[in-house]
Design a protein around this motif. Structure first.
Motif, short mmCIF file in Angstrom:
data_model
loop_
_atom_site.label_atom_id
_atom_site.label_comp_id
_atom_site.label_asym_id
_atom_site.label_seq_id
_atom_site.Cartn_x
_atom_site.Cartn_y
_atom_site.Cartn_z
N ASP B 1 0.85 -1.19 0.00
CA ASP B 1 0.00 0.00 0.00
C ASP B 1 0.88 1.24 0.00
N ALA B 2 1.44 1.51 -1.24
CA ALA B 2 2.32 2.66 -1.38
C ALA B 2 1.53 3.92 -1.09
N LYS B 3 2.11 4.81 -0.30
CA LYS B 3 1.44 6.04 0.03
C LYS B 3 2.05 7.22 -0.68
N THR B 4 3.20 7.05 -1.31
CA THR B 4 3.86 8.16 -2.00
C THR B 4 4.26 7.75 -3.40
N THR B 5 4.30 8.73 -4.29
CA THR B 5 4.73 8.52 -5.67
C THR B 5 5.79 9.55 -6.01
N GLN B 6 6.93 9.07 -6.52
CA GLN B 6 8.04 9.95 -6.88
C GLN B 6 8.57 9.57 -8.26
N PRO B 7 9.13 10.53 -8.99
CA PRO B 7 9.77 10.18 -10.26
C PRO B 7 10.98 9.30 -9.97
N PRO B 8 11.27 8.34 -10.82
CA PRO B 8 12.36 7.42 -10.53
C PRO B 8 13.74 8.06 -10.55
N SER B 9 13.92 9.09 -11.37
CA SER B 9 15.24 9.71 -11.42
C SER B 9 15.14 11.17 -11.87
N MET B 10 16.16 11.95 -11.48
CA MET B 10 16.26 13.35 -11.87
C MET B 10 17.73 13.71 -11.98
N ASP B 11 18.02 14.66 -12.87
CA ASP B 11 19.37 15.20 -12.99
C ASP B 11 19.37 16.64 -12.50
N CYS B 12 20.52 17.07 -11.98
CA CYS B 12 20.67 18.44 -11.52
C CYS B 12 22.12 18.85 -11.71
N ALA B 13 22.32 20.08 -12.15
CA ALA B 13 23.68 20.59 -12.32
C ALA B 13 24.22 21.03 -10.96
N GLU B 14 25.48 20.76 -10.75
CA GLU B 14 26.14 21.16 -9.50
C GLU B 14 26.00 22.67 -9.30
N GLY B 15 25.62 23.05 -8.05
CA GLY B 15 25.46 24.46 -7.73
C GLY B 15 24.06 24.99 -7.95
N ARG B 16 23.26 24.25 -8.68
CA ARG B 16 21.88 24.67 -8.91
C ARG B 16 20.97 24.05 -7.86
N ALA B 17 19.75 24.58 -7.80
CA ALA B 17 18.77 24.03 -6.86
C ALA B 17 18.18 22.74 -7.42
#
Lengths: 119, 110
Positions: B1-17
């Motif tokens: 009974d999953a209660k949360t859903t998240q994208p499997p992966s994300m990329d981010c540049a160093e220094g950025r939010a």
């Protein structure tokens, strides 16, 4: 101070063998939790202890799984007659106070886990 | 009974939010949202938690929508050491259990 420690870090068992996984929580922590983490998945709750009392074992997948914390400190998770589907990382976590008392104030401190591989 | 859903992966540049979203549409009124992260071969590490107000600490900020059906974890200046799997968790009302989802693998790139 020392964090949560678990031993062994790695365990290989043949199908049908019994295994025992140990957790040493942070000294003085009242609450202790066990989780199972399959490969590529998030941890899943197994059981919760408040001191020596096992107050919640709703996550234990079968009666082959047994956990104890006889003196309210060290805990052992035992798996009897291991099956291949038991292969996972078993995580232990502790927190300072009883869950109902601490509410959301206390966070859970996790150990590094024991990776169990059943052949 | 999953209660949360998240994208499997994300990329981010160093220094950025880095902004990591989470859906928890079935959350109950007295269940808290927690965020933990897990670096390879280590146990999960606490980041932040909240009920309905936005929260900030030295690691991150947590933005919870007014209807509480979703939240966003913000790492204001991502570093390479922030590369990890980030879990959005709903804590049961009796505080005994954390319901982890599958998490988001955040890749911080130089």
């Amino acid at each position: 101070g020392a964090g949560v420690s678990q031993s062994p870090r790695y365990k290989v068992a043949k199908r049908g063998q019994d295994v025992a996984l140990r957790c040493d929580p942070i000294s003085g922590h009242v609450s202790l939790f066990w989780y199972q983490q399959a490969l590529g998945q998030g941890p899943e709750f197994l059981t919760y202890f408040q001191n020596e009392a096992q107050l919640d074992k709703s996550g234990l997948p079968s009666d082959r799984f047994f956990a104890e914390r006889p003196e309210g400190s060290v805990s052992t998770l035992k798996i009897q007659r291991t099956q291949q589907e038991d292969s996972a990382v078993y995580l232990c976590a502790s927190s300072p106070r009883a869950a109902w008392l601490a509410g959301t104030t206390d966070t859970q401190y996790f150990g590094p886990g024991t990776r169990l591989t059943v052949l | 009974d999953a209660k949360t859903t998240q994208p499997p992966s994300m990329d981010c540049a160093e220094g950025r939010a880095a902004n990591l979203p989470c859906n928890h549409s079935t959350i109950s009124g007295n269940e808290y949202v927690y965020w933990y992260r897990q670096i390879h071969s280590q146990g999960p590490q606490y980041i932040i938690h909240g009920l309905k107000n936005n929260e900030t600490n030295e690691m991150a900020s947590l933005i919870i929508t007014e209807d509480r059906k979703s939240s966003t974890l913000i790492l204001p200046h991502a570093t390479l050491r922030d590369t990890a799997v980030y879990y959005c968790i709903v804590r049961s009302s009796n505080f005994n259990k954390f319901y982890f989802g599958s998490g988001t693998k955040l890749n911080v790139k130089p």
